[in-house]
Each structure stands twice: as C-alpha cells, then as structure tokens.
Design a protein around this motif. Sequence first.
Motif, PDB file in Angstrom:
ATOM      1  N   LEU A  11      62.800  66.427  57.012  1.00  0.00           N
ATOM      2  CA  LEU A  11      63.425  65.957  55.770  1.00  0.00           C
ATOM      3  C   LEU A  11      62.384  65.743  54.674  1.00  0.00           C
ATOM      4  O   LEU A  11      62.634  66.056  53.500  1.00  0.00           O
ATOM      5  CB  LEU A  11      64.218  64.677  56.018  1.00  0.00           C
ATOM      6  N   LEU A  12      61.223  65.224  55.039  1.00  0.00           N
ATOM      7  CA  LEU A  12      60.145  65.027  54.076  1.00  0.00           C
ATOM      8  C   LEU A  12      59.663  66.362  53.523  1.00  0.00           C
ATOM      9  O   LEU A  12      59.460  66.512  52.316  1.00  0.00           O
ATOM     10  CB  LEU A  12      58.988  64.266  54.726  1.00  0.00           C
ATOM     11  N   VAL A  13      59.511  67.355  54.381  1.00  0.00           N
ATOM     12  CA  VAL A  13      59.108  68.690  53.942  1.00  0.00           C
ATOM     13  C   VAL A  13      60.167  69.287  53.025  1.00  0.00           C
ATOM     14  O   VAL A  13      59.852  69.860  51.968  1.00  0.00           O
ATOM     15  CB  VAL A  13      58.847  69.614  55.156  1.00  0.00           C
ATOM     16  N   ALA A  14      61.433  69.148  53.384  1.00  0.00           N
ATOM     17  CA  ALA A  14      62.519  69.690  52.570  1.00  0.00           C
ATOM     18  C   ALA A  14      62.573  69.016  51.197  1.00  0.00           C
ATOM     19  O   ALA A  14      62.781  69.680  50.179  1.00  0.00           O
ATOM     20  CB  ALA A  14      63.847  69.531  53.295  1.00  0.00           C
ATOM     21  N   ALA A  15      62.372  67.717  51.155  1.00  0.00           N
ATOM     22  CA  ALA A  15      62.399  66.999  49.875  1.00  0.00           C
ATOM     23  C   ALA A  15      61.236  67.410  48.987  1.00  0.00           C
ATOM     24  O   ALA A  15      61.418  67.647  47.776  1.00  0.00           O
ATOM     25  CB  ALA A  15      62.359  65.493  50.127  1.00  0.00           C
ATOM     26  N   ALA A  16      60.045  67.527  49.550  1.00  0.00           N
ATOM     27  CA  ALA A  16      58.882  67.921  48.753  1.00  0.00           C
ATOM     28  C   ALA A  16      59.018  69.362  48.266  1.00  0.00           C
ATOM     29  O   ALA A  16      58.681  69.679  47.119  1.00  0.00           O
ATOM     30  CB  ALA A  16      57.611  67.754  49.575  1.00  0.00           C
ATOM     31  N   ALA A  17      59.522  70.244  49.107  1.00  0.00           N
ATOM     32  CA  ALA A  17      59.700  71.638  48.702  1.00  0.00           C
ATOM     33  C   ALA A  17      60.763  71.768  47.619  1.00  0.00           C
ATOM     34  O   ALA A  17      60.622  72.562  46.681  1.00  0.00           O
ATOM     35  CB  ALA A  17      60.075  72.482  49.915  1.00  0.00           C
ATOM     36  N   THR A  18      61.829  70.995  47.722  1.00  0.00           N
ATOM     37  CA  THR A  18      62.875  71.014  46.704  1.00  0.00           C
ATOM     38  C   THR A  18      62.342  70.516  45.371  1.00  0.00           C
ATOM     39  O   THR A  18      62.636  71.093  44.316  1.00  0.00           O
ATOM     40  CB  THR A  18      64.074  70.161  47.152  1.00  0.00           C
ATOM     41  N   VAL A  32      52.609  69.624  41.616  1.00  0.00           N
ATOM     42  CA  VAL A  32      53.635  69.048  42.487  1.00  0.00           C
ATOM     43  C   VAL A  32      53.392  69.474  43.937  1.00  0.00           C
ATOM     44  O   VAL A  32      53.550  68.679  44.865  1.00  0.00           O
ATOM     45  CB  VAL A  32      55.046  69.455  42.018  1.00  0.00           C
ATOM     46  N   LEU A  33      52.999  70.733  44.118  1.00  0.00           N
ATOM     47  CA  LEU A  33      52.718  71.215  45.473  1.00  0.00           C
ATOM     48  C   LEU A  33      51.632  70.392  46.145  1.00  0.00           C
ATOM     49  O   LEU A  33      51.718  70.078  47.336  1.00  0.00           O
ATOM     50  CB  LEU A  33      52.287  72.683  45.444  1.00  0.00           C
ATOM     51  N   ALA A  37      52.667  66.051  47.983  1.00  0.00           N
ATOM     52  CA  ALA A  37      52.331  66.046  49.402  1.00  0.00           C
ATOM     53  C   ALA A  37      53.132  67.028  50.232  1.00  0.00           C
ATOM     54  O   ALA A  37      53.446  66.747  51.377  1.00  0.00           O
ATOM     55  CB  ALA A  37      52.455  64.641  49.959  1.00  0.00           C
ATOM     56  N   LEU A  38      53.456  68.174  49.657  1.00  0.00           N
ATOM     57  CA  LEU A  38      54.065  69.199  50.490  1.00  0.00           C
ATOM     58  C   LEU A  38      53.081  69.602  51.577  1.00  0.00           C
ATOM     59  O   LEU A  38      53.453  69.761  52.736  1.00  0.00           O
ATOM     60  CB  LEU A  38      54.476  70.418  49.660  1.00  0.00           C
TER      61      LEU A  38
END
Length: 84
Positions: A11-18, A32-33, A37-38
Amino acid sequence: MDDTLVAASLLLVAAAATAAALTRDPARQAVVLSLLALALALALLFTVLQAPDVALSQLAVGSAVTPLMILLTVRRVRRRRRRE
C-alpha cells in the motif's frame, strides 16, 4: 513472513507511485520519486520479502541515480526549447 506487513508495504508503494504519477511537471516528478520515498518504500518491501541485497540496490539507484538522470534530461529538453 507477516502478511499484514507485506500488505502495508504494498500500500505504501502504491501510494507513493500514485503521487508521483499525478504530479504534472517532470522536474517535480523526479523530486517526488526520491523525496516521497518511492525508493524507500520499495526498499522496505524488498526487505520484508527477504531480499536485502535488492533493497540496498534499490536505495542506491532509486533515490539518487534515477532522479538525477531525470532532472538532467528535463534540463536539457528545456534548454533546447528555449533555443527554438
């Protein structure tokens, strides 16, 4: 391996990528990337999935090299547009 920890990492990865994908300006996307913290989220996910060597590689490449390459490319494209 705790499934809750894996789900939270995903979920953390999905939120950062979004957040990175919704950013319009390419220069800001690079920031942002790295700052959202992606790279860190992916490193955490790899650590949870018991791949620490991949996590360290992701930290090095994802937080430093990739944003730098993107920023240099954006800079070059903007300079060319000004010349034209």
